[in-house]
Design an enzyme around this catalytic site. Structure first.
Site, PDB file in Angstrom:
ATOM      1  N   CYS A   2       0.833  -1.293   0.049  1.00 51.12           N
ATOM      2  CA  CYS A   2       0.027  -0.039   0.040  1.00 51.12           C
ATOM      3  C   CYS A   2       0.858   1.060  -0.201  1.00 51.12           C
ATOM      4  O   CYS A   2       1.941   1.016   0.362  1.00 51.12           O
ATOM      5  CB  CYS A   2      -0.988   0.111   1.148  1.00 51.12           C
ATOM      6  SG  CYS A   2      -1.835  -1.549   1.641  1.00 51.12           S
ATOM      7  N   ARG A  27       1.617   1.235  -6.067  1.00 50.43           N
ATOM      8  CA  ARG A  27       1.970   0.357  -4.796  1.00 50.43           C
ATOM      9  C   ARG A  27       0.530  -0.225  -4.442  1.00 50.43           C
ATOM     10  O   ARG A  27       0.693  -1.302  -3.883  1.00 50.43           O
ATOM     11  CB  ARG A  27       2.373   1.281  -3.582  1.00 50.43           C
ATOM     12  CG  ARG A  27       3.767   1.843  -3.665  1.00 50.43           C
ATOM     13  CD  ARG A  27       4.085   2.558  -2.558  1.00 50.43           C
ATOM     14  NE  ARG A  27       4.433   1.557  -1.554  1.00 50.43           N
ATOM     15  CZ  ARG A  27       5.679   1.186  -1.330  1.00 50.43           C
ATOM     16  NH1 ARG A  27       6.566   1.541  -1.941  1.00 50.43           N
ATOM     17  NH2 ARG A  27       5.817   0.435  -0.312  1.00 50.43           N
ATOM     18  N   TRP A  75      -3.576  -1.930  -1.334  1.00 50.79           N
ATOM     19  CA  TRP A  75      -3.534  -3.181  -2.333  1.00 50.79           C
ATOM     20  C   TRP A  75      -4.143  -4.383  -1.061  1.00 50.79           C
ATOM     21  O   TRP A  75      -3.512  -4.614   0.011  1.00 50.79           O
ATOM     22  CB  TRP A  75      -2.270  -3.539  -2.470  1.00 50.79           C
ATOM     23  CG  TRP A  75      -2.234  -4.804  -3.412  1.00 50.79           C
ATOM     24  CD1 TRP A  75      -2.491  -4.781  -4.684  1.00 50.79           C
ATOM     25  CD2 TRP A  75      -1.933  -6.009  -2.921  1.00 50.79           C
ATOM     26  NE1 TRP A  75      -2.023  -6.041  -5.227  1.00 50.79           N
ATOM     27  CE2 TRP A  75      -1.946  -6.945  -4.262  1.00 50.79           C
ATOM     28  CE3 TRP A  75      -1.522  -6.508  -1.816  1.00 50.79           C
ATOM     29  CZ2 TRP A  75      -1.459  -8.101  -4.019  1.00 50.79           C
ATOM     30  CZ3 TRP A  75      -1.241  -7.791  -1.631  1.00 50.79           C
ATOM     31  CH2 TRP A  75      -1.219  -8.784  -3.076  1.00 50.79           C
ATOM     32  N   ASN A 101       0.652  -0.154   6.275  1.00 55.43           N
ATOM     33  CA  ASN A 101       1.106  -0.684   4.799  1.00 55.43           C
ATOM     34  C   ASN A 101       1.944  -2.041   5.663  1.00 55.43           C
ATOM     35  O   ASN A 101       2.825  -2.099   6.499  1.00 55.43           O
ATOM     36  CB  ASN A 101       2.067  -0.176   4.282  1.00 55.43           C
ATOM     37  CG  ASN A 101       2.785  -0.963   2.973  1.00 55.43           C
ATOM     38  OD1 ASN A 101       2.021  -1.964   2.703  1.00 55.43           O
ATOM     39  ND2 ASN A 101       4.054  -0.623   2.572  1.00 55.43           N
ATOM     40  N   GLY A 102       1.344  -3.223   5.316  1.00 51.47           N
ATOM     41  CA  GLY A 102       2.221  -4.390   5.763  1.00 51.47           C
ATOM     42  C   GLY A 102       0.985  -5.458   6.496  1.00 51.47           C
ATOM     43  O   GLY A 102      -0.087  -5.375   5.879  1.00 51.47           O
ATOM     44  N   GLU A 488       9.537 -14.314 -20.232  1.00 53.03           N
ATOM     45  CA  GLU A 488       9.063 -12.713 -19.784  1.00 53.03           C
ATOM     46  C   GLU A 488       8.008 -12.214 -20.646  1.00 53.03           C
ATOM     47  O   GLU A 488       7.217 -11.494 -20.441  1.00 53.03           O
ATOM     48  CB  GLU A 488      10.425 -12.260 -20.159  1.00 53.03           C
ATOM     49  CG  GLU A 488      10.409 -10.538 -19.933  1.00 53.03           C
ATOM     50  CD  GLU A 488       9.744 -10.034 -18.396  1.00 53.03           C
ATOM     51  OE1 GLU A 488       9.866 -10.712 -17.608  1.00 53.03           O
ATOM     52  OE2 GLU A 488       9.501  -8.914 -18.290  1.00 53.03           O
ATOM     53  N   LYS A 492       4.443 -10.562 -19.520  1.00 56.10           N
ATOM     54  CA  LYS A 492       4.027  -9.298 -19.899  1.00 56.10           C
ATOM     55  C   LYS A 492       2.624  -9.251 -20.404  1.00 56.10           C
ATOM     56  O   LYS A 492       1.874  -8.759 -19.975  1.00 56.10           O
ATOM     57  CB  LYS A 492       4.970  -8.493 -20.718  1.00 56.10           C
ATOM     58  CG  LYS A 492       6.133  -8.075 -20.358  1.00 56.10           C
ATOM     59  CD  LYS A 492       6.409  -7.016 -19.457  1.00 56.10           C
ATOM     60  CE  LYS A 492       6.245  -7.317 -18.118  1.00 56.10           C
ATOM     61  NZ  LYS A 492       7.346  -7.616 -17.525  1.00 56.10           N
ATOM     62  N   GLU A 495       0.062 -10.385 -17.452  1.00 55.47           N
ATOM     63  CA  GLU A 495      -0.193  -9.341 -16.509  1.00 55.47           C
ATOM     64  C   GLU A 495      -0.893  -8.112 -17.188  1.00 55.47           C
ATOM     65  O   GLU A 495      -1.775  -7.662 -16.198  1.00 55.47           O
ATOM     66  CB  GLU A 495       1.029  -9.164 -15.730  1.00 55.47           C
ATOM     67  CG  GLU A 495       2.147  -7.954 -16.347  1.00 55.47           C
ATOM     68  CD  GLU A 495       3.243  -7.871 -15.404  1.00 55.47           C
ATOM     69  OE1 GLU A 495       4.391  -7.897 -15.692  1.00 55.47           O
ATOM     70  OE2 GLU A 495       3.039  -7.589 -14.037  1.00 55.47           O
ATOM     71  N   HIS A 511       6.333 -32.318 -25.780  1.00 60.08           N
ATOM     72  CA  HIS A 511       5.985 -33.046 -24.727  1.00 60.08           C
ATOM     73  C   HIS A 511       4.570 -32.959 -23.748  1.00 60.08           C
ATOM     74  O   HIS A 511       4.459 -33.241 -22.823  1.00 60.08           O
ATOM     75  CB  HIS A 511       7.217 -33.168 -23.603  1.00 60.08           C
ATOM     76  CG  HIS A 511       8.424 -33.578 -24.406  1.00 60.08           C
ATOM     77  ND1 HIS A 511       8.748 -34.957 -24.569  1.00 60.08           N
ATOM     78  CD2 HIS A 511       9.337 -33.018 -24.728  1.00 60.08           C
ATOM     79  CE1 HIS A 511       9.950 -35.228 -25.187  1.00 60.08           C
ATOM     80  NE2 HIS A 511      10.526 -33.966 -25.319  1.00 60.08           N
ATOM     81  N   LYS A 611       2.827  -2.656  -7.670  1.00 62.17           N
ATOM     82  CA  LYS A 611       4.446  -2.837  -8.182  1.00 62.17           C
ATOM     83  C   LYS A 611       5.408  -3.165  -7.241  1.00 62.17           C
ATOM     84  O   LYS A 611       6.262  -3.934  -7.650  1.00 62.17           O
ATOM     85  CB  LYS A 611       4.748  -1.254  -8.303  1.00 62.17           C
ATOM     86  CG  LYS A 611       5.997  -1.142  -9.093  1.00 62.17           C
ATOM     87  CD  LYS A 611       6.120  -1.106 -10.392  1.00 62.17           C
ATOM     88  CE  LYS A 611       7.532  -1.109 -10.897  1.00 62.17           C
ATOM     89  NZ  LYS A 611       7.474  -1.783 -12.268  1.00 62.17           N
TER      90      LYS A 611
HETATM   91  O1  M6R Z   1      10.570  -5.424  -7.377  1.00 60.82           O
HETATM   92  P1  M6R Z   1      10.978  -6.533  -7.730  1.00 60.82           P
HETATM   93  O2  M6R Z   1      11.769  -6.840  -9.073  1.00 60.82           O
HETATM   94  O3  M6R Z   1      11.670  -7.407  -6.757  1.00 60.82           O
HETATM   95  O4  M6R Z   1       9.482  -7.223  -8.120  1.00 60.82           O
HETATM   96  C1  M6R Z   1       9.393  -8.624  -8.405  1.00 60.82           C
HETATM   97  C2  M6R Z   1       8.144  -8.860  -9.032  1.00 60.82           C
HETATM   98  O5  M6R Z   1       7.154  -8.436  -8.140  1.00 60.82           O
HETATM   99  C3  M6R Z   1       7.951  -8.277 -10.506  1.00 60.82           C
HETATM  100  O6  M6R Z   1       9.249  -8.219 -11.345  1.00 60.82           O
HETATM  101  C4  M6R Z   1       6.502  -8.429 -11.206  1.00 60.82           C
HETATM  102  O7  M6R Z   1       6.608  -9.515 -11.743  1.00 60.82           O
HETATM  103  C5  M6R Z   1       6.498  -7.330 -12.451  1.00 60.82           C
HETATM  104  N1  M6R Z   1       5.040  -6.809 -12.241  1.00 60.82           N
HETATM  105  C6  M6R Z   1       6.493  -7.717 -13.657  1.00 60.82           C
HETATM  106  O8  M6R Z   1       6.392  -6.909 -14.637  1.00 60.82           O
END
Ligand code: M6R
Length: 616
Positions: A2, A27, A75, A101-102, A488, A492, A495, A511, A611
């Site tokens: 958050c 966040r 969040w 936050n936490g 990757e 992308k 998400e 397989h 994020k």
């Molecule tokens: O801040 P970080 O690199 O530790 O974050 C790790 C993941 O949460 C982050 O890479 C997440 O997978 C992204 N949203 C990918 O685009």
């Protein structure tokens, strides 16, 4: 995850608080709220489900007047994202208000205790208990002492927290506390500020105090900030740092969204990172904080990360093993943390890769490795982040603030940082001579222009995006280092466009995943000119034979691919096939963005995500 922001000073608080929340929205963005201590000596607040923009609209008619206030963008962890569950949370008297936050791990037990003692809790959140615990202390031994009341309350908490608290009976004060979740505060001539990270502070100061775990801070209207340790003793020189982020770096600057901006910033970010890294005696990486002898002795490397940063780890594993000849283990932090047998040697180096430097799983892993006696090195983007502060050495990738939840520029910059680390290790261990290292460095320096070229071809991604518009699923394939590019690319796409996507090493398709294929099924194949090119082309043949629609990432002029597939996303030839992932992924970032836009998705703030993931 958050976002928290607080202000006390001579000015009206709400304007700054709402602007601050906007910069922290990455966040978390499922609900938001703001509270001020009014001139009538009461608390006044507005909360709502939804984004900060909804809160801003509500505030326009609410007329919140007050020069001390706190705000929050959420969040959800405990309780749905409703107005009732959004922060700030008040105590029974309505005179104490808290943003958190936490995660409070013992909140069930605390709720039971509070209810038995006559408190009325109105939300489903873990956070609300904190307001009531502060109320208990305020009504008891800590009357008139907000710092004491907050200290007493946090003494009963288990879990992680960053808190900001206001009390109608302590006007002009904000009390903050930190354990596990980050919190920074700042003292200025124009008042005192608190925030989850430096982003909202960059516009008001260039110097911030980072609260340490266990510390509590009092912010006063004069701008004075006092920090107390876990025993309540004032800390003479709290940990602080200068922010050299340009506040405008976190604004759109004419781009349609942050993802577009951050994709475009990749060449400059990599140039910044590489500048001045090659000296007459080799790669300059003093941040490692290890002598040449210590580096030479390293006999195992653990790479630990989550999400996109984990994909950086997979590329780094290949680079380190190939160039430095050291065995490397690469693991997801969330898996590593619960592995029973971690085999470390006295000379194991642990490298944590984390854009935010605040990912809870990654921090836990780093602490575990340090506990086992390993040196921990962090590759991160965020200055002064927890990972940076808790590591023996830190390499900042200097990509600038990454606001879009989907990581792009941090991904490519982190891969380049890993390449520098691999070269440094290779030289120190005698696995590579200076000339060879220089050649690799020159290859790295060619990347920004190659990426510029790919970005100029975004029209290819825009055209290919139509293939995915009404699809329900997609398969990404690649071999060797570009299996990681496939992982990757699929991450992308899913998400930000909510399209199910799966990635496999191309040779593994037969397989199992091949059963998914049917006419029109979209497949993305990464097939550059490299040692496994022909094998991957054979896999594309298998895809085409089943009527699937193939989009390929291929090297300029490769007719063997162009003659087979529906769409080609062309990349210029890279000087080293191990560096192709840093170029090829840029097409997949742009493709995912175009698909998301076609499907009407918010590319910067995808649903359910945040994020920086500060819970395990
Ligand atoms: O801040 P970080 O690199 O530790 O974050 C790790 C993941 O949460 C982050 O890479 C997440 O997978 C992204 N949203 C990918 O685009």
């Amino acid at each position: 995850m958050c976002g928290i922001v607080g202000y006390t000073g001579p000015n009206q608080a709400v304007g700054y608080l709402l602007e601050g929340l906007k910069t922290l929205e990455y966040r978390g963005y499922d609900s938001a709220g703001v509270e001020v201590v009014g001139t009538d000596g009461a608390l006044h607040g507005v909360k709502c489900a939804g984004r900060v923009s909804a809160l801003v609209e509500r505030c326009e008619t609410a007329n919140l007047v007050g020069t001390t206030g706190i705000a929050h963008t959420r969040w959800a962890t405990h309780g749905a994202p409703t107005e009732r569950n959004s922060h700030p949370h008040r105590d029974c008297s309505g005179r104490i208000s808290v943003v958190h936050n936490g995660i409070i791990e013992n909140f069930r037990e605390l709720r039971g205790y509070l209810r038995r003692n006559g408190h009325e809790l109105v939300s489903e959140t873990d956070s609300e208990v904190i307001a009531h615990l502060i109320e208990d202390a305020w009504e008891g031994p800590s009357r008139g002492d907000l710092v004491g009341a907050v200290r007493s309350a946090v003494g009963r908490l288990e879990g992680s927290w960053a808190l900001a608290v206001v009390c109608a009976d302590a006007p002009g004060q904000i009390v903050c506390a930190r354990n596990g979740s980050p919190l920074v505060v700042a003292s200025t001539s124009d008042g005192a500020y608190a925030a989850s990270d430096v982003t909202p502070l960059a516009s008001v100061t260039s110097h911030v105090i980072q609260l340490e775990n266990g510390q509590v801070a009092r912010l006063e209207q004069t701008g004075r900030v006092s920090v107390f340790d876990e025993h309540g003793v004032e800390v003479g020189a709290p940990s602080s740092m200068d922010i050299d982020w340009d506040a405008s770096a976190a604004t759109l600057g004419g781009y349609a969204d942050f993802m577009a901006k951050e994709i475009a910033e990749q060449p400059e970010a990599i140039e910044r990172l590489l500048t001045g890294r090659m000296g007459s005696r080799g790669v300059l990486l003093d941040e490692l904080a290890l002598s040449r002898e210590e580096l030479a002795a390293i006999d195992r490397v653990y790479l630990i990360a989550c999400g996109t940063s984990y994909h950086v780890g997979l590329i780094a594993r290949t680079l380190i093993q190939t160039w430095a000849h050291v065995p490397v283990v690469c693991d997801y932090a969330s898996e590593f943390n619960y592995e029973r047998d971690v085999l470390v040697t006295p000379n194991t180096l642990c490298v944590v890769i984390t854009q935010s430097g605040e990912t809870a799983d990654t921090l836990t892993a780093a602490r575990r490795m340090r506990g086992m006696g390993c040196k921990v090195f962090a590759i991160t983007n965020v200055l002064g982040s927890t990972a940076a502060r808790e590591s023996d050495g830190v390499l900042y990738v200097q990509a600038g603030p990454e606001v879009c939840v989907a990581s792009t520029k941090a991904y490519t910059a982190q891969m380049v940082a890993s390449a520098l680390l691999a070269l440094r290790l290779a030289e120190a261990r005698g696995a590579m001579g200076h000339e060879e290292a220089e050649r690799h460095y020159r290859d790295l320096c060619a990347l920004p222009d190659l990426i510029r070229e790919v970005i100029s071809r975004s029209w290819q991604d825009k055209r290919a995006a139509a293939v995915f518009r009404r699809a329900h699923s997609a398969l990404f394939l690649g071999r060797g280092v570009n299996a990681t590019t496939a992982y990757e690319g699929a991450l992308k796409l899913k998400e930000i466009s909510y399209l199910h996507a799966e990635a496999y090493p191309a040779g593994e398709m037969k397989h199992g995943p091949i059963a998914l294929l049917e006419p029109g099924f979209p497949v993305v194949a990464i097939v550059p000119e490299d040692r496994v090119h022909d094998k991957t082309v054979s896999n594309i043949q298998e895809v085409i034979a089943r009527g699937a629609t193939c989009v390929a990432v291929a090297t300029d002029g490769d007719e063997s691919v162009a003659s087979l597939v529906e769409h080609v996303l062309w990349i210029p030839a890279a000087p080293d096939e191990l560096l192709v992932p840093i170029v090829a992924v840029v097409h997949l970032q742009m493709l995912a963005r175009y698909v998301a836009r076609l499907r009407g998705c918010d590319v910067d703030k995808p649903r359910n995500l945040a994020k920086s993931v500060t819970v395990e």
